[in-house]
Design a protein around this motif. Structure first.
Motif, PDB file in Angstrom:
ATOM      1  N   THR A   1      -7.990  10.091  -4.736  1.00 70.39           N
ATOM      2  CA  THR A   1      -7.450   9.021  -5.590  1.00 70.39           C
ATOM      3  C   THR A   1      -6.366   8.251  -4.844  1.00 70.39           C
ATOM      4  OG1 THR A   1      -7.946  10.299  -7.556  1.00 70.39           O
ATOM      5  CG2 THR A   1      -6.294   8.564  -7.806  1.00 70.39           C
ATOM      6  N   LEU A   2      -5.479   8.995  -4.148  1.00 73.15           N
ATOM      7  CA  LEU A   2      -4.411   8.342  -3.377  1.00 73.15           C
ATOM      8  C   LEU A   2      -5.005   7.424  -2.299  1.00 73.15           C
ATOM      9  CD1 LEU A   2      -1.316   8.192  -2.881  1.00 73.15           C
ATOM     10  CD2 LEU A   2      -1.583  10.092  -1.261  1.00 73.15           C
ATOM     11  N   ALA A   3      -6.051   7.895  -1.628  1.00 72.46           N
ATOM     12  CA  ALA A   3      -6.679   7.081  -0.568  1.00 72.46           C
ATOM     13  C   ALA A   3      -7.178   5.755  -1.151  1.00 72.46           C
ATOM     14  CB  ALA A   3      -7.826   7.854   0.082  1.00 72.46           C
ATOM     15  N   LYS A   4      -7.807   5.814  -2.322  1.00 66.08           N
ATOM     16  CA  LYS A   4      -8.329   4.591  -2.940  1.00 66.08           C
ATOM     17  C   LYS A   4      -7.187   3.663  -3.364  1.00 66.08           C
ATOM     18  CE  LYS A   4     -11.103   6.924  -5.755  1.00 66.08           C
ATOM     19  NZ  LYS A   4     -12.056   7.128  -6.863  1.00 66.08           N
ATOM     20  N   GLN A   5      -6.112   4.245  -3.893  1.00 68.73           N
ATOM     21  CA  GLN A   5      -4.964   3.422  -4.299  1.00 68.73           C
ATOM     22  C   GLN A   5      -4.313   2.760  -3.083  1.00 68.73           C
ATOM     23  OE1 GLN A   5      -2.613   6.411  -6.282  1.00 68.73           O
ATOM     24  NE2 GLN A   5      -3.559   6.031  -8.277  1.00 68.73           N
ATOM     25  N   ARG A   6      -4.112   3.566  -2.017  1.00 65.64           N
ATOM     26  CA  ARG A   6      -3.450   3.018  -0.814  1.00 65.64           C
ATOM     27  C   ARG A   6      -4.323   1.958  -0.152  1.00 65.64           C
ATOM     28  NH1 ARG A   6       0.973   6.511   0.553  1.00 65.64           N
ATOM     29  NH2 ARG A   6       1.933   6.570  -1.496  1.00 65.64           N
ATOM     30  N   ALA A   7      -5.636   2.186  -0.127  1.00 67.01           N
ATOM     31  CA  ALA A   7      -6.543   1.199   0.478  1.00 67.01           C
ATOM     32  C   ALA A   7      -6.384  -0.143  -0.237  1.00 67.01           C
ATOM     33  CB  ALA A   7      -7.992   1.687   0.398  1.00 67.01           C
ATOM     34  N   LEU A   8      -6.354  -0.087  -1.576  1.00 68.21           N
ATOM     35  CA  LEU A   8      -6.233  -1.334  -2.340  1.00 68.21           C
ATOM     36  C   LEU A   8      -4.872  -1.983  -2.112  1.00 68.21           C
ATOM     37  CD1 LEU A   8      -7.320  -3.356  -4.380  1.00 68.21           C
ATOM     38  CD2 LEU A   8      -6.521  -1.851  -6.211  1.00 68.21           C
ATOM     39  N   SER A   9      -3.793  -1.184  -2.112  1.00 70.12           N
ATOM     40  CA  SER A   9      -2.476  -1.812  -1.970  1.00 70.12           C
ATOM     41  C   SER A   9      -2.268  -2.361  -0.560  1.00 70.12           C
ATOM     42  CB  SER A   9      -1.350  -0.876  -2.407  1.00 70.12           C
ATOM     43  OG  SER A   9      -1.301   0.251  -1.602  1.00 70.12           O
ATOM     44  N   ILE A  10      -2.743  -1.636   0.457  1.00 70.33           N
ATOM     45  CA  ILE A  10      -2.598  -2.146   1.829  1.00 70.33           C
ATOM     46  C   ILE A  10      -3.470  -3.391   2.015  1.00 70.33           C
ATOM     47  CG2 ILE A  10      -2.954  -1.626   4.288  1.00 70.33           C
ATOM     48  CD1 ILE A  10      -2.374   1.398   3.454  1.00 70.33           C
ATOM     49  N   ALA A  11      -4.686  -3.365   1.467  1.00 70.73           N
ATOM     50  CA  ALA A  11      -5.569  -4.544   1.567  1.00 70.73           C
ATOM     51  C   ALA A  11      -4.916  -5.759   0.901  1.00 70.73           C
ATOM     52  CB  ALA A  11      -6.926  -4.247   0.928  1.00 70.73           C
ATOM     53  N   THR A  12      -4.218  -5.527  -0.196  1.00 72.32           N
ATOM     54  CA  THR A  12      -3.571  -6.633  -0.914  1.00 72.32           C
ATOM     55  C   THR A  12      -2.449  -7.246  -0.070  1.00 72.32           C
ATOM     56  OG1 THR A  12      -4.118  -5.576  -3.004  1.00 72.32           O
ATOM     57  CG2 THR A  12      -2.406  -7.264  -3.072  1.00 72.32           C
ATOM     58  N   VAL A  13      -1.638  -6.372   0.544  1.00 72.28           N
ATOM     59  CA  VAL A  13      -0.568  -6.883   1.421  1.00 72.28           C
ATOM     60  C   VAL A  13      -1.174  -7.610   2.625  1.00 72.28           C
ATOM     61  CG1 VAL A  13       1.334  -6.218   2.945  1.00 72.28           C
ATOM     62  CG2 VAL A  13       1.100  -5.124   0.710  1.00 72.28           C
ATOM     63  N   MET A  14      -2.222  -7.003   3.189  1.00 67.18           N
ATOM     64  CA  MET A  14      -2.882  -7.593   4.367  1.00 67.18           C
ATOM     65  C   MET A  14      -3.450  -8.970   4.033  1.00 67.18           C
ATOM     66  SD  MET A  14      -5.537  -5.307   6.480  1.00 67.18           S
ATOM     67  CE  MET A  14      -4.607  -3.992   7.231  1.00 67.18           C
ATOM     68  N   LYS A  15      -4.036  -9.075   2.865  1.00 64.38           N
ATOM     69  CA  LYS A  15      -4.628 -10.340   2.425  1.00 64.38           C
ATOM     70  C   LYS A  15      -3.539 -11.416   2.302  1.00 64.38           C
ATOM     71  CE  LYS A  15      -6.152 -10.983  -1.929  1.00 64.38           C
ATOM     72  NZ  LYS A  15      -7.059 -10.850  -3.090  1.00 64.38           N
ATOM     73  N   ILE A  16      -2.432 -11.042   1.691  1.00 68.15           N
ATOM     74  CA  ILE A  16      -1.344 -12.011   1.509  1.00 68.15           C
ATOM     75  C   ILE A  16      -0.753 -12.417   2.857  1.00 68.15           C
ATOM     76  CG2 ILE A  16       0.997 -12.250   0.584  1.00 68.15           C
ATOM     77  CD1 ILE A  16      -0.056 -10.471  -1.810  1.00 68.15           C
ATOM     78  N   LYS A  17      -0.671 -11.457   3.776  1.00 62.72           N
ATOM     79  CA  LYS A  17      -0.047 -11.748   5.077  1.00 62.72           C
ATOM     80  C   LYS A  17      -1.019 -12.395   6.068  1.00 62.72           C
ATOM     81  CE  LYS A  17       3.973  -8.917   5.278  1.00 62.72           C
ATOM     82  NZ  LYS A  17       4.850  -8.312   6.277  1.00 62.72           N
ATOM     83  N   THR A  18      -2.293 -12.466   5.715  1.00 62.68           N
ATOM     84  CA  THR A  18      -3.242 -13.180   6.582  1.00 62.68           C
ATOM     85  C   THR A  18      -3.602 -14.506   5.912  1.00 62.68           C
ATOM     86  OG1 THR A  18      -5.056 -11.875   5.631  1.00 62.68           O
ATOM     87  CG2 THR A  18      -4.189 -11.163   7.754  1.00 62.68           C
ATOM     88  N   ILE A  19      -4.341 -14.422   4.812  1.00 58.28           N
ATOM     89  CA  ILE A  19      -4.825 -15.647   4.157  1.00 58.28           C
ATOM     90  C   ILE A  19      -3.657 -16.527   3.719  1.00 58.28           C
ATOM     91  CG2 ILE A  19      -6.153 -16.575   2.223  1.00 58.28           C
ATOM     92  CD1 ILE A  19      -7.802 -14.010   2.216  1.00 58.28           C
ATOM     93  N   HIS A  20      -2.621 -15.907   3.159  1.00 60.44           N
ATOM     94  CA  HIS A  20      -1.518 -16.690   2.604  1.00 60.44           C
ATOM     95  C   HIS A  20      -0.337 -16.795   3.569  1.00 60.44           C
ATOM     96  CE1 HIS A  20      -3.819 -16.709  -1.067  1.00 60.44           C
ATOM     97  NE2 HIS A  20      -3.958 -15.402  -0.932  1.00 60.44           N
ATOM     98  N   GLY A  21      -0.421 -16.070   4.679  1.00 59.24           N
ATOM     99  CA  GLY A  21       0.560 -16.213   5.757  1.00 59.24           C
ATOM    100  C   GLY A  21       1.983 -15.850   5.403  1.00 59.24           C
ATOM    101  N   THR A  22       2.151 -15.009   4.385  1.00 62.14           N
ATOM    102  CA  THR A  22       3.501 -14.639   3.973  1.00 62.14           C
ATOM    103  C   THR A  22       3.483 -13.258   3.332  1.00 62.14           C
ATOM    104  OG1 THR A  22       5.406 -15.299   2.651  1.00 62.14           O
ATOM    105  CG2 THR A  22       3.271 -15.797   1.739  1.00 62.14           C
ATOM    106  N   SER A  23       4.632 -12.769   2.967  1.00 61.59           N
ATOM    107  CA  SER A  23       4.718 -11.442   2.380  1.00 61.59           C
ATOM    108  C   SER A  23       4.995 -11.537   0.885  1.00 61.59           C
ATOM    109  CB  SER A  23       5.849 -10.675   3.062  1.00 61.59           C
ATOM    110  OG  SER A  23       6.479  -9.832   2.143  1.00 61.59           O
ATOM    111  N   PRO A  24       4.489 -10.574   0.088  1.00 56.48           N
ATOM    112  CA  PRO A  24       4.748 -10.625  -1.352  1.00 56.48           C
ATOM    113  C   PRO A  24       6.210 -10.358  -1.675  1.00 56.48           C
ATOM    114  CG  PRO A  24       3.656  -8.571  -0.767  1.00 56.48           C
ATOM    115  CD  PRO A  24       3.672  -9.425   0.470  1.00 56.48           C
ATOM    116  N   ILE A  25       6.965  -9.793  -0.730  1.00 59.71           N
ATOM    117  CA  ILE A  25       8.364  -9.485  -1.031  1.00 59.71           C
ATOM    118  C   ILE A  25       9.314 -10.358  -0.210  1.00 59.71           C
ATOM    119  CG2 ILE A  25       8.098  -7.176  -1.976  1.00 59.71           C
ATOM    120  CD1 ILE A  25       8.683  -6.086   0.846  1.00 59.71           C
TER     121      ILE A  25
END
Ligand code: HEM
Length: 128
Positions: A102-126
């Motif tokens: 369960t942790l692996a699936k949660q971390r995969a989603l959260s890291i993918a979300t940060v990665m997406k924001i820092k690539t496609i959107h070129g910035t960080s959520p924080i």
């Protein structure tokens, strides 16, 4: 059975790449955007997941920066991250169940979300 050790992570990652490399949506990143040598990549990605799941400080590189570089070679879109996450979740569910799975699936989603924001959107959520 849950993900318990490095051998389990290796099994998970081999099964994941068996799906990801031939995949019509993301496979070209591994075969055309770069020619990934799976046997060289596996120890790195297994270190990464040992660090994420078990807190063992093995992975010392910057996975976000690696994907920012990939994004400059072939721009990521939402559909690539969605596909990556769904293949990863399906692979975990095929092989494992339990707290670490369960942790692996949660971390995969959260890291993918940060990665997406820092690539496609070129910035960080924080804001960094
Ligand atoms: C659109 C989705 C993704 C694609 C197409 C993708 C593709 C790739 C490719 C082609 C590499 C090899 C880069 C190289 O050696 O130059 C790589 C490395 C890596 N990926 Fe991904 N990736 C994606 C998402 C993710 C996510 C969400 C994670 C983590 C949860 C992740 C973790 C890693 C790690 C740890 C490496 C090794 C980085 C290093 O060499 O230090 N990837 N990825």
């Amino acid at each position: 059975m849950d993900i318990e050790n490095r051998d389990d992570i290796e099994q998970l990652m081999r099964a994941f790449y068996a799906k990801a490399i031939p995949d019509p949506v993301i496979g070209h990143y591994f075969t055309e955007v770069i020619q990934m040598d799976l046997e060289k990549h596996l120890p790195v990605i297994i270190d990464f997941w040992e660090t994420v799941l078990f807190g063992i400080a093995k992975y010392k590189s910057n996975a976000i920066a690696v994907h920012q570089h990939l994004h400059t070679k072939s721009a990521f879109e939402d559909k690539h991250f969605e596909r990556w996450v769904s293949l990863f979740q399906a692979t975990v569910d095929d092989l494992f169940e339990g707290e670490k799975a369960t942790l692996a699936k949660q971390r995969a989603l959260s890291i993918a979300t940060v990665m997406k924001i820092k690539t496609i959107h070129g910035t960080s959520p924080i804001g960094h």
